[in-house]
Design a protein around this motif. Structure first.
Motif, PDB file in Angstrom:
ATOM      1  N   ASP A   8       1.998   3.868  -0.315  1.00  0.00           N
ATOM      2  CA  ASP A   8       0.728   3.408   0.264  1.00  0.00           C
ATOM      3  C   ASP A   8       0.865   2.198   1.181  1.00  0.00           C
ATOM      4  O   ASP A   8       0.075   1.254   1.103  1.00  0.00           O
ATOM      5  N   ASP A  41       2.141   8.255   1.574  1.00  0.00           N
ATOM      6  CA  ASP A  41       1.321   7.381   2.413  1.00  0.00           C
ATOM      7  C   ASP A  41       2.127   6.186   2.936  1.00  0.00           C
ATOM      8  O   ASP A  41       1.636   5.066   2.985  1.00  0.00           O
ATOM      9  N   ASN A  80      -1.140  12.079   0.823  1.00  0.00           N
ATOM     10  CA  ASN A  80      -2.196  12.875   1.445  1.00  0.00           C
ATOM     11  C   ASN A  80      -2.349  12.573   2.933  1.00  0.00           C
ATOM     12  O   ASN A  80      -2.985  13.302   3.659  1.00  0.00           O
ATOM     13  N   HIS A 115       2.573  11.563  -5.771  1.00  0.00           N
ATOM     14  CA  HIS A 115       1.749  10.646  -4.983  1.00  0.00           C
ATOM     15  C   HIS A 115       0.520  10.268  -5.807  1.00  0.00           C
ATOM     16  O   HIS A 115       0.207   9.099  -5.954  1.00  0.00           O
ATOM     17  N   HIS A 196      -1.272   6.046  -4.642  1.00  0.00           N
ATOM     18  CA  HIS A 196      -2.536   6.567  -4.107  1.00  0.00           C
ATOM     19  C   HIS A 196      -3.787   5.779  -4.461  1.00  0.00           C
ATOM     20  O   HIS A 196      -4.630   5.555  -3.615  1.00  0.00           O
TER      21      HIS A 196
HETATM   22 MN   LIG Z   1      -2.918   8.437  -0.782  1.00  0.00          MN
END
Ligand SMILES: [Mn+2]
Length: 247
Positions: A8, A41, A80, A115, A196
């Motif tokens: 992230d 991410d 994502n 994730h 995440h």
């Molecule tokens: Mn994410």
């Protein structure tokens, strides 16, 4: 020596200070690691490996140098926002692409890594988007579109996500608690690391006859951070400033 985990970072051309933090991280804390795991991410958005921007080239070169010069095995499990990171990116950088979930052997212990976005089952809108966007044919069709069109679509997705953020209820965005023990039981692990949710924590809880743990990685902002797991199993979330100095 230790194994490091990050997620992230949401690296983006419009935030050069974040890119600098990542470059500093590779040159300092990650330089002598046993391995580095990036749990998704890494990028704010990744629209395909072809025609990388100047910003993307900087990141790719830094990763390549880190992996080849420092000889640090580096693994990437997509999030994502960057699930379109593909084989070309892997070849150019030397990272090893992992699927979600993966079970790794961490100093003799099996550890589940993900994730984590698919565990936020109360966020029905995201799960709907996830189902469609991860469809093999949708992915393939998207990647055949010209870069300019993908960029326009990416900008729209980003704007929609920015508009949506203030209206979100934090509890609904978190991992659904009931799914954790079931998932860990299914994979027969007592340790689980994911990102995440941007709610960093090391949580210990009983699972069957043993003490299990779930570690949630933190996102990056003004400072960077990583999870450090030592060969004896000890774990710490470490934060550092723009010079790499631990906080
Ligand atoms: Mn994410």
């Amino acid at each position: 020596m230790a194994t490091l985990f990050i997620s992230d970072l949401h690296l983006d051309a419009s935030h050069p200070q974040l890119t600098n933090l990542f470059l500093i991280f590779l040159k300092t804390h990650a330089k002598s690691a046993d391995a580095l795991y990036i749990l998704g991410d890494l990028f704010e958005i990744w629209l395909g490996d072809d025609e990388p921007s100047e910003f993307a080239v900087i990141i790719q070169q830094a990763l390549h140098e880190h992996i080849t010069t420092n000889q640090i095995p580096t693994y990437f499990l997509p999030g994502n926002r960057d699930f379109l990171v593909g084989k070309t990116f892997a070849q150019q950088t030397g990272i090893v692409l992992l699927s979600d979930p993966t079970i790794i052997n961490l100093y003799g212990e099996p550890v589940l890594i993900k994730h984590g976005d698919d565990l936020c089952t109360q966020d029905s809108r995201h799960q709907y988007f996830r189902r469609i966007s991860r469809n093999f044919l949708v992915k393939k069709a998207f990647l055949t579109l010209p870069c300019s069109i993908r960029e326009k679509m990416g900008a729209k997705i980003r704007l929609a996500s920015q508009k949506r953020s203030p209206t979100l209820i934090p509890e609904k965005m978190d991992v659904t608690p009931e799914v954790i023990p079931k998932l860990m039981q299914q994979h027969q692990v007592y340790q689980f690391i994911h990102g995440h949710t941007h709610q960093p924590a090391i949580i210990y809880f009983p699972l069957h006859d043993r003490l299990a743990n779930r570690i949630v990685l933190s996102d990056w902002g003004n400072n960077g951070n990583f999870l450090k797991v030592e060969p004896d199993g000890s774990k710490r979330l470490i934060y550092f400033d723009h010079t790499g100095k631990p906080l």
